[in-house]
Design a protein around this motif. Structure first.
Motif, PDB file in Angstrom:
ATOM      1  N   LYS A  75       0.838  -1.189   0.000  1.00  0.00           N
ATOM      2  CA  LYS A  75       0.000   0.000   0.000  1.00  0.00           C
ATOM      3  C   LYS A  75       0.878   1.246   0.000  1.00  0.00           C
ATOM      4  CE  LYS A  75      -3.776   2.390   2.355  1.00  0.00           C
ATOM      5  NZ  LYS A  75      -4.684   2.419   3.526  1.00  0.00           N
ATOM      6  N   ILE A  76       0.852   1.968  -1.105  1.00  0.00           N
ATOM      7  CA  ILE A  76       1.619   3.207  -1.251  1.00  0.00           C
ATOM      8  C   ILE A  76       0.651   4.365  -1.408  1.00  0.00           C
ATOM      9  CG2 ILE A  76       3.275   4.478  -2.669  1.00  0.00           C
ATOM     10  CD1 ILE A  76       4.549   1.872  -3.447  1.00  0.00           C
ATOM     11  N   GLY A  77       0.859   5.409  -0.663  1.00  0.00           N
ATOM     12  CA  GLY A  77       0.016   6.592  -0.759  1.00  0.00           C
ATOM     13  C   GLY A  77       0.852   7.849  -0.852  1.00  0.00           C
ATOM     14  N   ILE A  78       0.246   8.890  -1.421  1.00  0.00           N
ATOM     15  CA  ILE A  78       0.892  10.198  -1.522  1.00  0.00           C
ATOM     16  C   ILE A  78       0.474  11.044  -0.333  1.00  0.00           C
ATOM     17  CG2 ILE A  78       1.146  12.305  -2.887  1.00  0.00           C
ATOM     18  CD1 ILE A  78       0.352  10.688  -5.358  1.00  0.00           C
ATOM     19  N   ILE A  79       1.451  11.596   0.364  1.00  0.00           N
ATOM     20  CA  ILE A  79       1.164  12.574   1.417  1.00  0.00           C
ATOM     21  C   ILE A  79       1.708  13.917   0.957  1.00  0.00           C
ATOM     22  CG2 ILE A  79       1.471  13.241   3.818  1.00  0.00           C
ATOM     23  CD1 ILE A  79       1.950  10.336   4.519  1.00  0.00           C
ATOM     24  N   THR A  80       0.844  14.903   0.903  1.00  0.00           N
ATOM     25  CA  THR A  80       1.267  16.250   0.550  1.00  0.00           C
ATOM     26  C   THR A  80       1.059  17.166   1.745  1.00  0.00           C
ATOM     27  OG1 THR A  80       0.997  18.105  -0.990  1.00  0.00           O
ATOM     28  CG2 THR A  80      -0.993  16.842  -0.463  1.00  0.00           C
ATOM     29  N   GLN A  81       2.043  17.985   2.042  1.00  0.00           N
ATOM     30  CA  GLN A  81       1.940  18.894   3.186  1.00  0.00           C
ATOM     31  C   GLN A  81       1.456  20.253   2.713  1.00  0.00           C
ATOM     32  OE1 GLN A  81       6.289  18.282   3.689  1.00  0.00           O
ATOM     33  NE2 GLN A  81       6.309  20.460   4.286  1.00  0.00           N
ATOM     34  N   GLY A 107      -1.802  17.857  12.284  1.00  0.00           N
ATOM     35  CA  GLY A 107      -0.795  17.692  13.320  1.00  0.00           C
ATOM     36  C   GLY A 107      -0.008  18.956  13.538  1.00  0.00           C
ATOM     37  N   SER A 108       1.192  18.810  14.063  1.00  0.00           N
ATOM     38  CA  SER A 108       2.036  19.932  14.434  1.00  0.00           C
ATOM     39  C   SER A 108       2.413  20.779  13.219  1.00  0.00           C
ATOM     40  CB  SER A 108       3.310  19.424  15.110  1.00  0.00           C
ATOM     41  OG  SER A 108       4.258  20.455  15.258  1.00  0.00           O
ATOM     42  N   GLU A 109       2.438  22.090  13.410  1.00  0.00           N
ATOM     43  CA  GLU A 109       2.868  22.972  12.332  1.00  0.00           C
ATOM     44  C   GLU A 109       4.370  22.858  12.092  1.00  0.00           C
ATOM     45  OE1 GLU A 109       2.665  27.643  10.895  1.00  0.00           O
ATOM     46  OE2 GLU A 109       2.118  27.152  12.960  1.00  0.00           O
ATOM     47  N   LEU A 110       5.157  22.876  13.155  1.00  0.00           N
ATOM     48  CA  LEU A 110       6.607  22.918  13.026  1.00  0.00           C
ATOM     49  C   LEU A 110       7.241  21.534  12.953  1.00  0.00           C
ATOM     50  CD1 LEU A 110       7.424  25.868  15.450  1.00  0.00           C
ATOM     51  CD2 LEU A 110       7.062  25.930  12.984  1.00  0.00           C
ATOM     52  N   ARG A 150       3.939  14.956  11.825  1.00  0.00           N
ATOM     53  CA  ARG A 150       2.683  15.052  11.082  1.00  0.00           C
ATOM     54  C   ARG A 150       2.613  13.941  10.028  1.00  0.00           C
ATOM     55  NH1 ARG A 150       1.750  20.219   7.533  1.00  0.00           N
ATOM     56  NH2 ARG A 150       3.042  21.174   9.159  1.00  0.00           N
ATOM     57  N   PHE A 151       3.715  13.735   9.319  1.00  0.00           N
ATOM     58  CA  PHE A 151       3.764  12.660   8.326  1.00  0.00           C
ATOM     59  C   PHE A 151       3.647  11.295   8.992  1.00  0.00           C
ATOM     60  CE2 PHE A 151       4.691  15.727   5.209  1.00  0.00           C
ATOM     61  CZ  PHE A 151       4.682  15.130   3.960  1.00  0.00           C
ATOM     62  N   ALA A 152       4.323  11.133  10.113  1.00  0.00           N
ATOM     63  CA  ALA A 152       4.265   9.850  10.821  1.00  0.00           C
ATOM     64  C   ALA A 152       2.827   9.531  11.238  1.00  0.00           C
ATOM     65  CB  ALA A 152       5.188   9.882  12.032  1.00  0.00           C
ATOM     66  N   GLY A 153       2.117  10.535  11.710  1.00  0.00           N
ATOM     67  CA  GLY A 153       0.721  10.323  12.082  1.00  0.00           C
ATOM     68  C   GLY A 153      -0.139   9.913  10.901  1.00  0.00           C
ATOM     69  N   ALA A 154       0.104  10.541   9.752  1.00  0.00           N
ATOM     70  CA  ALA A 154      -0.661  10.193   8.546  1.00  0.00           C
ATOM     71  C   ALA A 154      -0.338   8.772   8.097  1.00  0.00           C
ATOM     72  CB  ALA A 154      -0.354  11.192   7.430  1.00  0.00           C
ATOM     73  N   ILE A 155       0.932   8.391   8.200  1.00  0.00           N
ATOM     74  CA  ILE A 155       1.341   7.032   7.823  1.00  0.00           C
ATOM     75  C   ILE A 155       0.646   6.004   8.715  1.00  0.00           C
ATOM     76  CG2 ILE A 155       3.296   5.429   7.856  1.00  0.00           C
ATOM     77  CD1 ILE A 155       5.038   7.860   6.977  1.00  0.00           C
ATOM     78  N   ARG A 187      10.245   3.040   7.606  1.00  0.00           N
ATOM     79  CA  ARG A 187      11.525   3.743   7.766  1.00  0.00           C
ATOM     80  C   ARG A 187      11.295   5.201   8.196  1.00  0.00           C
ATOM     81  NH1 ARG A 187      17.181   2.847   7.181  1.00  0.00           N
ATOM     82  NH2 ARG A 187      16.468   0.676   7.277  1.00  0.00           N
ATOM     83  N   LEU A 188      10.208   5.822   7.740  1.00  0.00           N
ATOM     84  CA  LEU A 188       9.949   7.191   8.209  1.00  0.00           C
ATOM     85  C   LEU A 188       9.463   7.169   9.658  1.00  0.00           C
ATOM     86  CD1 LEU A 188      10.250  10.025   6.853  1.00  0.00           C
ATOM     87  CD2 LEU A 188       7.775  10.169   7.121  1.00  0.00           C
ATOM     88  N   LEU A 189       8.756   6.135  10.054  1.00  0.00           N
ATOM     89  CA  LEU A 189       8.362   6.019  11.461  1.00  0.00           C
ATOM     90  C   LEU A 189       9.599   5.856  12.350  1.00  0.00           C
ATOM     91  CD1 LEU A 189       5.205   3.719  11.244  1.00  0.00           C
ATOM     92  CD2 LEU A 189       5.313   6.220  11.359  1.00  0.00           C
ATOM     93  N   LYS A 190      10.586   5.155  11.849  1.00  0.00           N
ATOM     94  CA  LYS A 190      11.858   5.027  12.564  1.00  0.00           C
ATOM     95  C   LYS A 190      12.532   6.398  12.683  1.00  0.00           C
ATOM     96  CE  LYS A 190      16.420   2.782  12.030  1.00  0.00           C
ATOM     97  NZ  LYS A 190      16.575   2.234  13.389  1.00  0.00           N
TER      98      LYS A 190
END
Length: 242
Positions: A2-8, A71-74, A79-84, A145-148
């Motif tokens: 499962k691959i998804g695009i996350i855009t900030q 999630g967090s602004e800074l 924020r990405f980890a939460g979305a993942i 790996r991003l969660l790490k």
């Protein structure tokens, strides 16, 4: 996999406030951006902040049928980890919402390269070496790996810029793959960061139908019309940590 695009996306941009909420051709730049991402056929998630200023971003995403993680602004890495975690992504494409004309086929090529091996320590991007115009940038990497990275990264720049922990190879075992373009477009800025960038993008969208064009078409227009390049060629890109 499962691959998804996350855009900030956020409204509190500094150089050009609320830039993704500005309009060209009757649509916000964020809407143009989401149109292009959805054309990849991949799931798309908007990662925005909990700030009240970003309510309009949430509304635009909802209208487009795109889920939002707030999630967090800074601390954009968190924020990405939460979305993942929320979307249980095994692979992630990271893009930024200041790329309203990003070419879906360019992104898909990077995803295909990642899928071919799908190793946890693989990082695929088209901007490790600049060959594409700015505004076509993507990164593909493992969700775990991003969660790490989220668990281990302590440098403020790594928390803010999301993937520097990966592409700067803080763990010492990352394998970086660049996806270069065989044509020449690295001199052009098709990204939205300043008023001059906005003027160029608005001209391309409203006078040249750029919202329907791919990177080859866009570069051909820029090559043919040096006066367009002159609109924003003096802009210096922010560097990591700025």
């Amino acid at each position: 996999m499962k691959i998804g695009i996350i855009t900030q996306a956020r409204a509190t941009s500094t150089r050009l406030p609320a830039k993704v909420l500005l309009t060209a051709g009757g649509r916000t730049y964020l809407e143009h951006h989401l149109d292009h991402l959805q054309a990849t056929g991949l799931p798309v998630i908007v990662a925005t902040t909990t700030n009240e200023a970003d309510e309009q971003i949430v509304e635009i995403a909802a209208k487009a049928g795109v889920p939002v993680f707030r999630g967090s602004e800074l601390d954009v890495l968190s924020r990405f980890a939460g979305a993942i975690r929320e979307h249980e992504l095994e692979g992630v494409v990271r893009v930024t919402s200041d790329c309203p004309l990003i070419d879906p086929e360019v992104v898909v090529a990077g995803v295909d390269r990642f899928r071919a091996e799908a190793a946890e320590n693989l990082y695929v991007s088209n901007c490790l070496e600049r060959t594409y115009p700015r505004g076509m940038d993507y990164e593909v990497f493992s969700g775990p790996r991003l969660l790490k990275a989220d668990a281990e990264a302590t440098l403020p720049a790594d928390r803010e810029h999301v993937t520097s922990y990966l592409h700067q190879n803080r763990t010492g075992d990352m394998r970086l793959v660049n996806m270069p373009w065989t044509e020449s477009g690295s001199q052009y800025r098709l990204t939205l960061d300043t008023e001059d960038d906005r003027l160029l993008l608005a001209t391309l969208i409203e006078d040249f139908g750029a919202a329907e064009l791919n990177v080859h078409d866009l570069v051909a227009i820029m090559d043919k019309h040096p006066e367009l390049h002159a609109l924003n060629e003096h802009i210096e890109q922010k560097k990591l940590g700025e």
